[in-house]
Design an enzyme around this catalytic site. Structure first.
Site, PDB file in Angstrom:
ATOM      1  N   GLY A  21       0.782  -1.227   0.000  1.00  0.00           N
ATOM      2  CA  GLY A  21       0.000   0.000   0.000  1.00  0.00           C
ATOM      3  C   GLY A  21       0.813   1.276   0.000  1.00  0.00           C
ATOM      4  O   GLY A  21       0.356   2.293   0.515  1.00  0.00           O
ATOM      5  N   SER A  22       1.996   1.274  -0.606  1.00  0.00           N
ATOM      6  CA  SER A  22       2.804   2.494  -0.563  1.00  0.00           C
ATOM      7  C   SER A  22       2.176   3.625  -1.378  1.00  0.00           C
ATOM      8  O   SER A  22       2.220   4.790  -0.969  1.00  0.00           O
ATOM      9  CB  SER A  22       4.244   2.224  -0.995  1.00  0.00           C
ATOM     10  OG  SER A  22       4.306   1.892  -2.361  1.00  0.00           O
ATOM     11  N   ASN A  23       1.574   3.320  -2.523  1.00  0.00           N
ATOM     12  CA  ASN A  23       0.886   4.365  -3.275  1.00  0.00           C
ATOM     13  C   ASN A  23      -0.380   4.807  -2.556  1.00  0.00           C
ATOM     14  O   ASN A  23      -0.740   5.982  -2.590  1.00  0.00           O
ATOM     15  CB  ASN A  23       0.581   3.912  -4.703  1.00  0.00           C
ATOM     16  CG  ASN A  23       1.708   4.247  -5.650  1.00  0.00           C
ATOM     17  OD1 ASN A  23       2.094   5.396  -5.782  1.00  0.00           O
ATOM     18  ND2 ASN A  23       2.251   3.228  -6.291  1.00  0.00           N
ATOM     19  N   GLU A  70      -9.810  -2.859 -21.449  1.00  0.00           N
ATOM     20  CA  GLU A  70      -8.528  -3.362 -21.963  1.00  0.00           C
ATOM     21  C   GLU A  70      -7.422  -2.927 -21.005  1.00  0.00           C
ATOM     22  O   GLU A  70      -7.267  -1.740 -20.705  1.00  0.00           O
ATOM     23  CB  GLU A  70      -8.264  -2.811 -23.367  1.00  0.00           C
ATOM     24  CG  GLU A  70      -7.027  -3.414 -23.992  1.00  0.00           C
ATOM     25  CD  GLU A  70      -6.725  -2.853 -25.381  1.00  0.00           C
ATOM     26  OE1 GLU A  70      -5.571  -2.986 -25.805  1.00  0.00           O
ATOM     27  OE2 GLU A  70      -7.629  -2.286 -26.001  1.00  0.00           O
ATOM     28  N   THR A 107      -9.931   1.151 -18.288  1.00  0.00           N
ATOM     29  CA  THR A 107     -10.893   0.682 -19.281  1.00  0.00           C
ATOM     30  C   THR A 107     -10.849  -0.846 -19.284  1.00  0.00           C
ATOM     31  O   THR A 107      -9.944  -1.439 -18.674  1.00  0.00           O
ATOM     32  CB  THR A 107     -10.548   1.230 -20.683  1.00  0.00           C
ATOM     33  OG1 THR A 107      -9.226   0.771 -21.043  1.00  0.00           O
ATOM     34  CG2 THR A 107     -10.596   2.749 -20.722  1.00  0.00           C
ATOM     35  N   HIS A 114       0.521   2.905 -13.176  1.00  0.00           N
ATOM     36  CA  HIS A 114       1.233   1.793 -13.817  1.00  0.00           C
ATOM     37  C   HIS A 114       2.714   2.150 -13.936  1.00  0.00           C
ATOM     38  O   HIS A 114       3.048   3.273 -14.298  1.00  0.00           O
ATOM     39  CB  HIS A 114       0.633   1.542 -15.204  1.00  0.00           C
ATOM     40  CG  HIS A 114       1.266   0.395 -15.914  1.00  0.00           C
ATOM     41  ND1 HIS A 114       1.015  -0.914 -15.568  1.00  0.00           N
ATOM     42  CD2 HIS A 114       2.149   0.366 -16.938  1.00  0.00           C
ATOM     43  CE1 HIS A 114       1.724  -1.709 -16.362  1.00  0.00           C
ATOM     44  NE2 HIS A 114       2.419  -0.961 -17.191  1.00  0.00           N
ATOM     45  N   ASN A 156      -5.809   4.369 -12.177  1.00  0.00           N
ATOM     46  CA  ASN A 156      -4.759   3.416 -11.817  1.00  0.00           C
ATOM     47  C   ASN A 156      -3.401   4.069 -12.050  1.00  0.00           C
ATOM     48  O   ASN A 156      -3.270   5.004 -12.827  1.00  0.00           O
ATOM     49  CB  ASN A 156      -4.877   2.154 -12.682  1.00  0.00           C
ATOM     50  CG  ASN A 156      -3.927   1.052 -12.254  1.00  0.00           C
ATOM     51  OD1 ASN A 156      -3.606   0.905 -11.081  1.00  0.00           O
ATOM     52  ND2 ASN A 156      -3.465   0.265 -13.212  1.00  0.00           N
ATOM     53  N   ASP A 216      -4.442  -1.559 -18.992  1.00  0.00           N
ATOM     54  CA  ASP A 216      -3.446  -0.491 -19.152  1.00  0.00           C
ATOM     55  C   ASP A 216      -3.603   0.281 -20.460  1.00  0.00           C
ATOM     56  O   ASP A 216      -2.612   0.661 -21.088  1.00  0.00           O
ATOM     57  CB  ASP A 216      -2.019  -1.060 -19.037  1.00  0.00           C
ATOM     58  CG  ASP A 216      -1.758  -1.683 -17.675  1.00  0.00           C
ATOM     59  OD1 ASP A 216      -2.341  -1.207 -16.684  1.00  0.00           O
ATOM     60  OD2 ASP A 216      -0.977  -2.641 -17.610  1.00  0.00           O
TER      61      ASP A 216
END
Length: 193
Positions: A14-16, A143, A141, A109, A107, A145
């Site tokens: 959970g760092s982010n 699909e 979405t 990435h 998100n 990333d």
């Protein structure tokens, strides 16, 4: 100031999530973390969120199997968020879930999308001989990333870097990027309403 409510989904340390949580403590932050949810009851990030007074829920993916998504959606409904932020949530999300949260599901990435979708991004960048890699905040979405890019940051690949060393530097950049981009995104979205 009314703050947008953000639920954060995690699978591990959970760092982010912590970067978002601490950014939300600033008086001028346009969002507040209303819940931290995990598909793994042992996720370390849950203990941190709870210690900071954020409601948490753990849905045991292994125990529930097919029941994970209905249980997760029930926990999300209880938290009543305006947005959902994925922060190391290591699951492919069903299209129906993504569609219900379209435009409100973000998100982070660890690559400069559209390069290196999926896993093993740092090794892919090293193997390709890239000079830089980085991180991307994007809309989710169906699909993987592939959603609209909301923000990116570049991180140099140094001579002799391995995937582990590069991961550590990219993670520092992620912690700076995610709160800033989420705040900008929320401010824009709230102005449109």
């Amino acid at each position: 100031m009314d703050r947008a409510r953000v639920a954060v989904l995690i699978s591990g340390r959970g760092s982010n999530m912590a970067a978002l949580l601490y950014a939300a403590k600033a008086d001028d932050c346009p969002f507040a973390i209303c819940a931290v949810l995990s598909d793994k009851p042992q996720a370390a990030g849950l203990a941190l969120a709870a210690a900071e007074g954020v409601p948490t829920a753990a849905i045991d993916a292994k125990a529930l199997k097919a029941g994970l998504w209905p249980a997760l959606e029930a926990a999300i409904a209880e938290a009543n968020p305006d947005y959902i932020a994925l922060a190391g949530f290591m699951r492919i999300i069903p299209a129906g879930f993504v569609e219900r949260w379209a435009g409100r599901l973000v998100n982070i990435h660890p690559s400069l999308l559209p390069k290196y979708k999926g896993l093993h991004t740092h090794q892919s960048a090293i193997d390709a001989g890239d000079d830089v890699t980085g991180a991307t905040v994007h809309l989710v979405t169906p699909e993987v990333d592939s959603g609209a890019i909301l923000g990116q940051v570049e991180v140099a690949i140094l001579p002799g870097d391995d995937a582990e060393a590069l991961d550590a530097r990219v993670l520092i950049a992620e912690h700076q990027l995610y709160p800033r981009v989420l705040a900008e995104f929320v401010r824009r979205a709230e102005r449109k309403q």
